[in-house]
Design an enzyme around this catalytic site. Structure first.
Site, PDB file in Angstrom:
ATOM      1  N   LYS A 125       0.820  -1.214   0.000  1.00 14.21           N
ATOM      2  CA  LYS A 125       0.000   0.000   0.000  1.00 14.21           C
ATOM      3  C   LYS A 125       0.851   1.259   0.000  1.00 14.21           C
ATOM      4  CE  LYS A 125      -4.484  -1.304   1.834  1.00 14.21           C
ATOM      5  NZ  LYS A 125      -5.529  -0.975   2.802  1.00 14.21           N
ATOM      6  N   LYS A 208      -4.567 -10.348  -7.207  1.00 13.13           N
ATOM      7  CA  LYS A 208      -5.805 -10.418  -6.423  1.00 13.13           C
ATOM      8  C   LYS A 208      -6.899  -9.532  -7.042  1.00 13.13           C
ATOM      9  CE  LYS A 208      -6.302  -8.093  -2.564  1.00 13.13           C
ATOM     10  NZ  LYS A 208      -6.400  -7.539  -1.205  1.00 13.13           N
ATOM     11  N   LYS A 211     -10.651  -3.767  -5.264  1.00 10.86           N
ATOM     12  CA  LYS A 211     -11.414  -2.570  -5.620  1.00 10.86           C
ATOM     13  C   LYS A 211     -10.497  -1.457  -6.119  1.00 10.86           C
ATOM     14  CE  LYS A 211     -12.339  -2.336  -0.671  1.00 10.86           C
ATOM     15  NZ  LYS A 211     -13.344  -2.594   0.315  1.00 10.86           N
TER      16      LYS A 211
HETATM   17  P1  AMP Z   1     -10.914  -5.099   2.504  1.00 15.73           P
HETATM   18  O1  AMP Z   1     -11.818  -4.698   1.405  1.00 15.73           O
HETATM   19  O2  AMP Z   1      -9.468  -5.023   2.137  1.00 15.73           O
HETATM   20  O3  AMP Z   1     -11.249  -4.464   3.820  1.00 15.73           O
HETATM   21  O4  AMP Z   1     -11.181  -6.669   2.687  1.00 15.73           O
HETATM   22  C1  AMP Z   1     -12.303  -7.159   3.366  1.00 15.73           C
HETATM   23  C2  AMP Z   1     -12.270  -8.660   3.424  1.00 15.73           C
HETATM   24  O5  AMP Z   1     -12.384  -9.219   2.107  1.00 15.73           O
HETATM   25  C3  AMP Z   1     -10.978  -9.222   4.024  1.00 15.73           C
HETATM   26  O6  AMP Z   1     -11.299 -10.357   4.821  1.00 15.73           O
HETATM   27  C4  AMP Z   1     -10.200  -9.649   2.818  1.00 15.73           C
HETATM   28  O7  AMP Z   1      -9.293 -10.689   3.095  1.00 15.73           O
HETATM   29  C5  AMP Z   1     -11.304 -10.119   1.881  1.00 15.73           C
HETATM   30  N1  AMP Z   1     -10.899 -10.004   0.475  1.00 15.73           N
HETATM   31  C6  AMP Z   1     -10.586  -8.851  -0.186  1.00 15.73           C
HETATM   32  N2  AMP Z   1     -10.239  -9.130  -1.474  1.00 15.73           N
HETATM   33  C7  AMP Z   1     -10.340 -10.476  -1.613  1.00 15.73           C
HETATM   34  C8  AMP Z   1     -10.108 -11.383  -2.715  1.00 15.73           C
HETATM   35  N3  AMP Z   1      -9.734 -10.951  -3.921  1.00 15.73           N
HETATM   36  N4  AMP Z   1     -10.309 -12.709  -2.496  1.00 15.73           N
HETATM   37  C9  AMP Z   1     -10.711 -13.157  -1.276  1.00 15.73           C
HETATM   38  N5  AMP Z   1     -10.936 -12.368  -0.207  1.00 15.73           N
HETATM   39  C10 AMP Z   1     -10.760 -11.047  -0.362  1.00 15.73           C
END
Ligand code: AMP
Ligand code: TRP
Length: 344
Positions: A125, A208, A211
């Site tokens: 990041k 991955k 967003k």
């Molecule tokens: P965040 O949007 O970074 O706060 O992520 C929220 C949750 O979604 C966390 O548990 C992440 O590990 C999961 N997550 C985010 N992107 C992915 C992805 N591409 N595949 C699986 N889990 C994800």
């Protein structure tokens, strides 16, 4: 339920689940399959469940205040639209419960610089200009540990990318218990697994789904309509081979692996059972099946989300009630932490 889930209580601690998602813009299919779907399953199992919109984590990078306020509500609405039931789970935003930040400070004093410097998410990041990253971004995992441990949570469902942060949470609990010679914080179990622990980009099977990817074609957003979903899946990268009938036939084929895993997770199937059905098909036959399944899962969620966003006072009330309940759990744990340290 995945094999990663431990059904036994950890030591003297009762089974309690905590997880959080950042309100930093629209959710993707990766968030849904990797995290939120599991949140809903665990709510219906034998756990006490606490789910949090981690707004204090979101501001580790600058957020437009108007957008942040909107994103907090949209995330809460998408939790509920995905099946989180405020009668079964505690649902709230982090900044409404000051114990998170207070315990976070304590953990800033427990965690070591060297531990933080190893965090790969910080390196990703912060990018090349790490000197210009906020101190909050660097300390982010200590606040995450506080989120979890302020409730003595024993289980944390997350996607694969959070594994290292959860190891740090365990290290903080162990060091605190050791430094103060008391068995006070549980050593939390991550709940990671299943075919969608890591949903990859539709344009590059080695990255991955995120967003923040500049290409919208790389991801399916939870609010995409059926035409958008169909278009993105039609354009998704594949290879020239047919689909295998066993998982080992997906080795070295990142894009095929990803699309089949998404299909399996959407239908609550194992990879094995999906491949035994679709083995031998070409992508031209498989992609429409995937479009149909993705649309069937996501359309009702996005229309329900729209409905929930029509009644903001009701949504705010759900979050306020949740914050009240969360505070009643976190307050005595923070108080006891202060006692242990010698602060009151
Ligand atoms: P965040 O949007 O970074 O706060 O992520 C929220 C949750 O979604 C966390 O548990 C992440 O590990 C999961 N997550 C985010 N992107 C992915 C992805 N591409 N595949 C699986 N889990 C994800
Ligand atoms: N760091 C997590 C992410 O980026 C979000 C998060 C913050 C979290 N606090 C948490 C996840 C506590 C689980 C438990 O996705």
């Amino acid at each position: 339920m995945s094999e990663a889930v431990q059904s036994e209580p950890i030591g003297k601690f009762k089974k309690r689940v905590f997880s959080g998602v950042q309100p930093s813009g629209g959710l993707t299919l990766g968030n849904y399959l990797g995290a939120i779907k599991r949140f809903v399953q665990m709510q219906n199992d034998d756990y006490e469940t606490i789910y949090c919109v981690v707004d204090l984590h979101a501001i580790t990078v600058w957020q437009n205040p108007k957008m942040l306020r909107q994103n907090i509500r949209e995330l809460a609405a998408s939790f509920i639209a995905s099946g989180l039931d405020p009668k079964k789970s505690i649902l709230f935003n982090q900044s409404a419960v000051p114990e998170h930040a207070q315990l976070g400070w304590v953990f800033n004093c427990v965690a070591r610089m060297g531990w933080m410097q190893r965090m790969t998410q910080f390196k990703d990041k912060a990018g090349k200009n790490a000197q210009n990253a906020s101190l909050g971004l660097f300390g982010y995992p200590a606040l995450m540990a506080a989120d979890i441990l302020a409730y003595h949570a024993t289980h944390v469902p997350v996607g694969d990318d959070q594994k290292q942060h959860l190891e740090l949470t365990r290290d903080i609990a162990i060091k605190f218990n050791h430094d103060y010679e008391i068995d006070f914080f549980p050593v939390t179990e991550p709940v990671i697994g299943g075919p969608a622990a890591r949903v990859m980009s539709l344009r590059d099977g080695t990255k991955k789904m995120s967003k923040s990817d500049p290409s919208d074609l790389s991801r399916i957003n939870m609010t995409d309509n059926s035409d958008m979903i169909a278009n993105k899946i039609r354009k998704a990268k594949t290879d020239q081979y047919g689909l295998p009938s066993e998982p080992k036939g997906l080795e070295g084929r990142a894009e095929a692996q990803n699309l089949v895993s998404i299909y399996a997770a959407l239908g609550d199937q194992s990879l094995e059972s999906v491949l035994s059905e679709i083995g031998g098909k070409q992508f031209s036959d498989f992609k429409p099946m995937l479009v149909e399944r993705a649309t069937a899962v996501l359309s009702p969620i996005s229309s329900e989300m729209g409905r929930i966003m029509q009644d903001i006072p009701q949504l705010d009330k759900v979050l306020n009630d949740g914050a009240f309940k969360a505070k009643s759990l976190a307050e005595p744990i923070l108080k006891k932490t202060f006692d242990i340290i010698g602060l009151n």
